[in-house]
Design a protein around this motif. Structure first.
Motif, PDB file in Angstrom:
ATOM      1  N   TYR A   1      -2.685  -7.022  -7.733  1.00 36.53           N
ATOM      2  CA  TYR A   1      -3.707  -7.704  -6.497  1.00 36.53           C
ATOM      3  C   TYR A   1      -4.122  -5.863  -6.095  1.00 36.53           C
ATOM      4  O   TYR A   1      -3.755  -4.880  -6.439  1.00 36.53           O
ATOM      5  CB  TYR A   1      -3.298  -8.015  -5.389  1.00 36.53           C
ATOM      6  CG  TYR A   1      -2.173  -9.280  -5.766  1.00 36.53           C
ATOM      7  CD1 TYR A   1      -2.488 -10.427  -5.781  1.00 36.53           C
ATOM      8  CD2 TYR A   1      -0.640  -9.424  -5.894  1.00 36.53           C
ATOM      9  CE1 TYR A   1      -1.702 -11.196  -6.305  1.00 36.53           C
ATOM     10  CE2 TYR A   1       0.237  -9.993  -7.443  1.00 36.53           C
ATOM     11  CZ  TYR A   1      -0.784 -10.478  -6.863  1.00 36.53           C
ATOM     12  OH  TYR A   1       0.049 -12.178  -7.124  1.00 36.53           O
ATOM     13  N   SER A   2      -5.751  -5.926  -4.959  1.00 39.73           N
ATOM     14  CA  SER A   2      -5.917  -5.363  -4.705  1.00 39.73           C
ATOM     15  C   SER A   2      -5.714  -4.709  -3.450  1.00 39.73           C
ATOM     16  O   SER A   2      -4.923  -6.004  -2.260  1.00 39.73           O
ATOM     17  CB  SER A   2      -7.982  -4.647  -5.826  1.00 39.73           C
ATOM     18  OG  SER A   2      -8.434  -6.317  -5.089  1.00 39.73           O
TER      19      SER A   2
ATOM     20  N   THR B   1      -0.386 -13.609   6.105  1.00 45.55           N
ATOM     21  CA  THR B   1      -0.450 -14.319   4.988  1.00 45.55           C
ATOM     22  C   THR B   1      -0.529 -15.950   5.654  1.00 45.55           C
ATOM     23  O   THR B   1      -0.722 -16.560   4.589  1.00 45.55           O
ATOM     24  CB  THR B   1       1.108 -14.109   3.783  1.00 45.55           C
ATOM     25  OG1 THR B   1       2.379 -14.605   4.854  1.00 45.55           O
ATOM     26  CG2 THR B   1       1.083 -12.586   3.725  1.00 45.55           C
TER      27      THR B   1
ATOM     28  N   THR C   1       0.718  -0.928   0.200  1.00 46.23           N
ATOM     29  CA  THR C   1      -0.165   0.235  -0.079  1.00 46.23           C
ATOM     30  C   THR C   1       0.841   1.274  -0.076  1.00 46.23           C
ATOM     31  O   THR C   1       0.462   2.317  -0.448  1.00 46.23           O
ATOM     32  CB  THR C   1      -0.835  -0.186   1.092  1.00 46.23           C
ATOM     33  OG1 THR C   1      -0.124  -0.382   2.186  1.00 46.23           O
ATOM     34  CG2 THR C   1      -1.900  -1.684   1.106  1.00 46.23           C
TER      35      THR C   1
ATOM     36  N   TRP D   1      -3.667 -12.834  -1.723  1.00 50.36           N
ATOM     37  CA  TRP D   1      -3.076 -11.454  -0.782  1.00 50.36           C
ATOM     38  C   TRP D   1      -3.478 -10.391  -1.315  1.00 50.36           C
ATOM     39  O   TRP D   1      -3.861 -10.296  -2.273  1.00 50.36           O
ATOM     40  CB  TRP D   1      -1.894 -12.070  -1.636  1.00 50.36           C
ATOM     41  CG  TRP D   1      -0.731 -11.080  -0.893  1.00 50.36           C
ATOM     42  CD1 TRP D   1       0.142 -11.217   0.212  1.00 50.36           C
ATOM     43  CD2 TRP D   1      -0.291 -10.161  -1.750  1.00 50.36           C
ATOM     44  NE1 TRP D   1       0.568 -10.106   0.557  1.00 50.36           N
ATOM     45  CE2 TRP D   1       0.721  -8.872  -0.490  1.00 50.36           C
ATOM     46  CE3 TRP D   1      -0.533  -9.327  -2.340  1.00 50.36           C
ATOM     47  CZ2 TRP D   1       1.345  -8.038  -0.571  1.00 50.36           C
ATOM     48  CZ3 TRP D   1       0.376  -7.951  -2.807  1.00 50.36           C
ATOM     49  CH2 TRP D   1       0.938  -7.602  -2.037  1.00 50.36           C
ATOM     50  N   ARG D   2      -2.940  -9.594  -0.397  1.00 52.40           N
ATOM     51  CA  ARG D   2      -4.377  -7.809  -0.590  1.00 52.40           C
ATOM     52  C   ARG D   2      -2.599  -7.347   0.059  1.00 52.40           C
ATOM     53  O   ARG D   2      -2.241  -7.638   0.950  1.00 52.40           O
ATOM     54  CB  ARG D   2      -5.074  -8.299   1.055  1.00 52.40           C
ATOM     55  CG  ARG D   2      -6.001  -9.435   0.484  1.00 52.40           C
ATOM     56  CD  ARG D   2      -7.545  -8.405   1.644  1.00 52.40           C
ATOM     57  NE  ARG D   2      -7.026  -8.205   2.602  1.00 52.40           N
ATOM     58  CZ  ARG D   2      -7.199  -8.889   3.907  1.00 52.40           C
ATOM     59  NH1 ARG D   2      -7.244 -10.455   3.514  1.00 52.40           N
ATOM     60  NH2 ARG D   2      -6.222  -8.932   4.835  1.00 52.40           N
ATOM     61  N   ARG D   3      -2.892  -6.225  -0.536  1.00 51.51           N
ATOM     62  CA  ARG D   3      -1.703  -5.025  -0.588  1.00 51.51           C
ATOM     63  C   ARG D   3      -1.795  -4.656   1.422  1.00 51.51           C
ATOM     64  O   ARG D   3      -0.509  -4.315   1.062  1.00 51.51           O
ATOM     65  CB  ARG D   3      -2.394  -4.521  -1.895  1.00 51.51           C
ATOM     66  CG  ARG D   3      -2.311  -3.990  -2.558  1.00 51.51           C
ATOM     67  CD  ARG D   3      -2.384  -3.026  -4.012  1.00 51.51           C
ATOM     68  NE  ARG D   3      -1.150  -2.655  -4.116  1.00 51.51           N
ATOM     69  CZ  ARG D   3      -0.320  -3.441  -5.131  1.00 51.51           C
ATOM     70  NH1 ARG D   3      -0.738  -4.492  -5.344  1.00 51.51           N
ATOM     71  NH2 ARG D   3       0.782  -2.758  -4.977  1.00 51.51           N
ATOM     72  N   ASP D   4      -2.277  -5.276   2.054  1.00 52.45           N
ATOM     73  CA  ASP D   4      -2.736  -4.510   3.291  1.00 52.45           C
ATOM     74  C   ASP D   4      -1.857  -5.220   4.084  1.00 52.45           C
ATOM     75  O   ASP D   4      -1.750  -5.390   5.381  1.00 52.45           O
ATOM     76  CB  ASP D   4      -4.025  -3.671   3.780  1.00 52.45           C
ATOM     77  CG  ASP D   4      -4.421  -4.596   3.712  1.00 52.45           C
ATOM     78  OD1 ASP D   4      -4.715  -6.224   3.647  1.00 52.45           O
ATOM     79  OD2 ASP D   4      -5.998  -4.914   4.377  1.00 52.45           O
ATOM     80  N   MET D   5      -1.661  -6.719   3.425  1.00 52.98           N
ATOM     81  CA  MET D   5      -1.379  -7.830   4.676  1.00 52.98           C
ATOM     82  C   MET D   5       0.092  -7.489   5.068  1.00 52.98           C
ATOM     83  O   MET D   5       0.882  -7.113   4.776  1.00 52.98           O
ATOM     84  CB  MET D   5      -1.601  -8.696   3.563  1.00 52.98           C
ATOM     85  CG  MET D   5      -2.892  -9.386   4.009  1.00 52.98           C
ATOM     86  SD  MET D   5      -2.525 -10.854   3.098  1.00 52.98           S
ATOM     87  CE  MET D   5      -4.132 -12.011   2.883  1.00 52.98           C
TER      88      MET D   5
END
Length: 370
Positions: free
Chosen positions: A369-370, A207, A149, A198-202
């Protein structure tokens, strides 16, 4: 807890995702499945036609220190030939790849999210080679342990391109290796095997994947978190903690006194506090000599800004210890790490280098990825 499904795990389940007859896998110890099976072993067992392996800096087994590879060898698990690619590019790299006889190169190495970490430049150089040789290139995507992010720091000035930066990325680039491969824009048959989940804020802990040391001086996810900032100390006479169990979290020198930690804490930097400490590096700078300095304790990883923190630490070190603090050779090494000459000029002029760090931004360009 559900875990992220990496590109390597997806390929092991479906070999058709990497079409080709003679595949060469670019990997190191981070190339594992969630159960810690090495990617070469998993792909071979799945029937993926691997015919060669390629090792980056630190080598395919991860035994070499910074700036070294392991040389050509044979992988004991698969019996495949291993070609050392470290510090080779251009025609010399083309010769190595052509000699391997592969028709497809597959990349499966974990990055740490900082521009001057060299694995993405191994990928860059091998993508360039694949483009020249007419080979297919496949990236098995993995998480960015810093998340996706935030970007920090100015982009690389192309005049300062080197093996610690070949493309105008911010210092903290905020992308996965698959997204970087797309961003580089080579004219070749490129395919990214995307992650699932996977999300960008992880955070990396989110994970559910095991942390495998990407290199000998990157022992924990916490190391990766501070590295984009404290890694800049590699260009100075301060120790960045190499030769200790907490590289890049520990920073100091034999000439540091009691003023360093209070001066840093007085800045109120977001997400981090500094603890005064003493340490003795067993190798590298100040080997065998007690050093005084600080350990960075990140208490809020979301708020923490590693590049801003590293610049602030450099500024305080330069101001307090001007008689001893110096740049470390080769000449202008810090310029290569920073990606331009602005940082050394700023510090030499006694100016605050934090003015060089733009506000954190969201990565731009083609994102998967979002």
């Amino acid at each position: 807890m559900m875990y992220v499904r990496t590109g390597a795990e997806r390929l092991a389940a479906d070999p058709a995702l990497a079409a080709g007859h003679r595949l060469g896998l670019i990997t190191n110890p981070t190339g594992v499945l969630p159960d810690l099976t090495p990617t070469p072993d998993a792909l071979t067992a799945a029937g993926v036609p691997l015919t060669a392996l390629f090792g980056p800096e630190h080598g395919i087994r991860g035994t070499a220190q910074a700036g070294f590879g392991e040389g050509d060898t044979t992988d004991p698990g698969t019996g495949l030939p291993v070609f050392d690619t470290h510090a080779i590019d251009g025609a010399a790299l083309d010769e190595v790849v052509a000699r391997s006889g592969v028709d497809t190169l597959v990349f499966d190495i974990a990055d740490v999210g900082a521009r001057f970490y060299t694995y993405v430049w191994t990928m860059y150089d091998l993508m360039a080679s694949a483009a020249r040789l007419g080979l297919r290139f496949v990236v098995l995507d993995r998480p960015n342990p810093l998340g996706g992010t935030v970007t920090e720091g100015p982009p690389l000035d192309p005049e300062f391109a080197s093996f610690v930066g070949r493309f105008p990325l911010p210092l903290r680039h905020g992308r996965t290796v698959g997204e970087l491969a797309l961003l580089f824009g080579f004219d070749l048959d490129l395919h990214v095997v995307r992650m699932e989940g996977w999300r960008r804020d992880m955070t990396f802990a989110g994970t559910g994947l095991p942390w495998v040391m990407p290199s000998v001086n990157m022992p924990t996810p916490g190391t990766a978190l501070v590295y984009p900032g404290t890694g800049l100390f590699e260009g100075t006479t301060f120790s960045e903690g190499r030769g200790t169990t907490r590289p890049f979290e520990l920073v100091g020198a034999p000439y540091v006194d009691e003023r360093f930690a209070p001066a840093l804490n007085a800045l109120g930097l977001p997400g981090v506090r500094f603890r005064e400490t003493w340490f003795t590096p067993m190798f590298h700078k100040h080997a065998g000599i007690p050093a005084r300095g600080v350990q960075s304790h990140v208490h809020d990883p979301v708020a923490f800004r590693p590049v801003l923190t590293g610049l602030s630490m450099l500024h305080v070190a330069r101001e307090l210890y001007a008689g001893d603090f110096a740049w470390r050779g080769p000449e202008l090494q810090l310029d290569q790490l920073w990606g331009s000459g602005t940082l050394t000029r700023c510090l030499d002029a006694g100016q605050d280098p934090r003015t060089l760090c733009p506000e954190p931004a969201h990565p731009e360009g083609r994102l998967l990825y979002s």
